[in-house]
Design an enzyme around this catalytic site. Structure first.
Site, PDB file in Angstrom:
ATOM      1  N   THR A 142      54.311 -30.811  27.844  1.00 31.11           N
ATOM      2  CA  THR A 142      53.006 -30.904  28.520  1.00 31.11           C
ATOM      3  C   THR A 142      51.817 -30.593  27.609  1.00 31.11           C
ATOM      4  O   THR A 142      50.685 -30.951  27.936  1.00 31.11           O
ATOM      5  CB  THR A 142      52.937 -29.898  29.681  1.00 31.11           C
ATOM      6  OG1 THR A 142      53.125 -28.580  29.134  1.00 31.11           O
ATOM      7  CG2 THR A 142      54.002 -30.174  30.725  1.00 31.11           C
TER       8      THR A 142
ATOM      9  N   HIS B 238      32.115 -27.606  19.567  1.00 32.61           N
ATOM     10  CA  HIS B 238      31.617 -26.391  20.225  1.00 32.61           C
ATOM     11  C   HIS B 238      32.525 -25.175  20.076  1.00 32.61           C
ATOM     12  O   HIS B 238      32.036 -24.055  20.049  1.00 32.61           O
ATOM     13  CB  HIS B 238      31.387 -26.651  21.724  1.00 32.61           C
ATOM     14  CG  HIS B 238      30.203 -27.533  21.986  1.00 32.61           C
ATOM     15  ND1 HIS B 238      29.692 -27.745  23.244  1.00 32.61           N
ATOM     16  CD2 HIS B 238      29.432 -28.272  21.143  1.00 32.61           C
ATOM     17  CE1 HIS B 238      28.649 -28.562  23.177  1.00 32.61           C
ATOM     18  NE2 HIS B 238      28.474 -28.915  21.903  1.00 32.61           N
TER      19      HIS B 238
ATOM     20  N   HIS C 234      27.041 -21.794  19.097  1.00 26.42           N
ATOM     21  CA  HIS C 234      28.481 -21.898  19.341  1.00 26.42           C
ATOM     22  C   HIS C 234      29.255 -20.873  18.516  1.00 26.42           C
ATOM     23  O   HIS C 234      30.264 -20.347  18.975  1.00 26.42           O
ATOM     24  CB  HIS C 234      28.966 -23.318  19.033  1.00 26.42           C
ATOM     25  CG  HIS C 234      28.271 -24.352  19.856  1.00 26.42           C
ATOM     26  ND1 HIS C 234      28.348 -24.373  21.232  1.00 26.42           N
ATOM     27  CD2 HIS C 234      27.434 -25.367  19.504  1.00 26.42           C
ATOM     28  CE1 HIS C 234      27.607 -25.374  21.690  1.00 26.42           C
ATOM     29  NE2 HIS C 234      27.040 -25.980  20.658  1.00 26.42           N
TER      30      HIS C 234
ATOM     31  N   CYS D  67      54.294 -30.157  22.794  1.00 23.94           N
ATOM     32  CA  CYS D  67      55.463 -29.857  23.628  1.00 23.94           C
ATOM     33  C   CYS D  67      55.492 -30.905  24.733  1.00 23.94           C
ATOM     34  O   CYS D  67      54.825 -31.938  24.617  1.00 23.94           O
ATOM     35  CB  CYS D  67      55.456 -28.418  24.151  1.00 23.94           C
ATOM     36  SG  CYS D  67      54.133 -27.987  25.302  1.00 23.94           S
TER      37      CYS D  67
ATOM     38  N   ASP E 172      58.240 -28.394  20.013  1.00 25.88           N
ATOM     39  CA  ASP E 172      59.596 -28.114  20.494  1.00 25.88           C
ATOM     40  C   ASP E 172      60.301 -29.463  20.668  1.00 25.88           C
ATOM     41  O   ASP E 172      59.765 -30.513  20.277  1.00 25.88           O
ATOM     42  CB  ASP E 172      59.575 -27.257  21.769  1.00 25.88           C
ATOM     43  CG  ASP E 172      59.077 -28.017  22.993  1.00 25.88           C
ATOM     44  OD1 ASP E 172      58.572 -29.150  22.835  1.00 25.88           O
ATOM     45  OD2 ASP E 172      59.179 -27.474  24.109  1.00 25.88           O
TER      46      ASP E 172
HETATM   47  C1  RB5 Z   1      60.549 -28.166  27.605  1.00 24.75           C
HETATM   48  O1  RB5 Z   1      61.379 -28.721  28.554  1.00 24.75           O
HETATM   49  C2  RB5 Z   1      59.170 -27.957  28.163  1.00 24.75           C
HETATM   50  O2  RB5 Z   1      59.191 -26.899  29.072  1.00 24.75           O
HETATM   51  C3  RB5 Z   1      58.185 -27.689  27.060  1.00 24.75           C
HETATM   52  O3  RB5 Z   1      58.198 -28.749  26.156  1.00 24.75           O
HETATM   53  C4  RB5 Z   1      56.734 -27.526  27.469  1.00 24.75           C
HETATM   54  O4  RB5 Z   1      56.300 -28.601  28.248  1.00 24.75           O
HETATM   55  C5  RB5 Z   1      56.351 -26.236  28.027  1.00 24.75           C
HETATM   56  O5  RB5 Z   1      55.190 -25.980  28.355  1.00 24.75           O
END
Ligand code: RB5
Length: 143
Positions: free
Chosen positions: A67, A98, A133, A65, A8
């Site tokens: 996180t 695994h 596994h 993304c 994203d």
């Molecule tokens: C976008 O702001 C953020 O929410 C997305 O990139 C991600 O971290 C969601 O889990």
């Protein structure tokens, strides 16, 4: 091997850097977007990459993304996908050995690009060990 990569807006810059890195390593790369830092919805890209991985022989996916968590949750909704969110090289290596993970998930706002590229290398260079596994992976798919 073909690497199908997507992000994203929160993972756009790291995704582009990883794509370039993989090309220098000789991998075939399919960039499923997004193609700018304009805001977009990570589940759309995550599921697109997941479906392409399942449809493409000898492929793996990488999702980024902010996180790494949102894309991993979304990708794992697709049956047959084993998406692993990693922030270190040990878990990246182990999840290939695994879990035979078929998608690696990273967080641009969490993991610096130097470590992220090492994580990509650790994951792609590891080999699934099979045996017990595989039995456990088969159990994941059972209802
Ligand atoms: C976008 O702001 C953020 O929410 C997305 O990139 C991600 O971290 C969601 O889990």
């Amino acid at each position: 091997m073909e690497i199908i990569i997507g992000s994203d807006h929160g993972g756009y810059r790291l995704k582009e850097e990883i794509a370039e890195y993989l090309k220098t390593k000789g991998h075939s790369v399919f960039n499923a977007g997004t193609y700018s830092t304009d805001s977009c919805d990570y589940p759309v890209i995550a599921k697109e990459v997941a479906r392409r991985v399942l449809a493409t022989a000898n492929s793996k996916g990488i999702l980024v993304c902010g996180t790494g968590i949102g894309v991993s949750i979304a990708a794992n909704k697709i049956k047959g996908i084993r998406a692993a969110h990693c922030t270190d090289t040990y878990t990246a290596r182990m999840t290939m050995q695994h879990n035979n993970s078929n998608i690696l998930c990273l967080g641009e706002r969490v993991t610096g690009s130097g470590l992220a590229l090492d994580i990509v290398d650790a994951w792609l260079n590891a080999k699934f060990e099979g045996g017990r596994h595989q039995r456990r992976i088969d159990m994941i798919e059972e209802n």
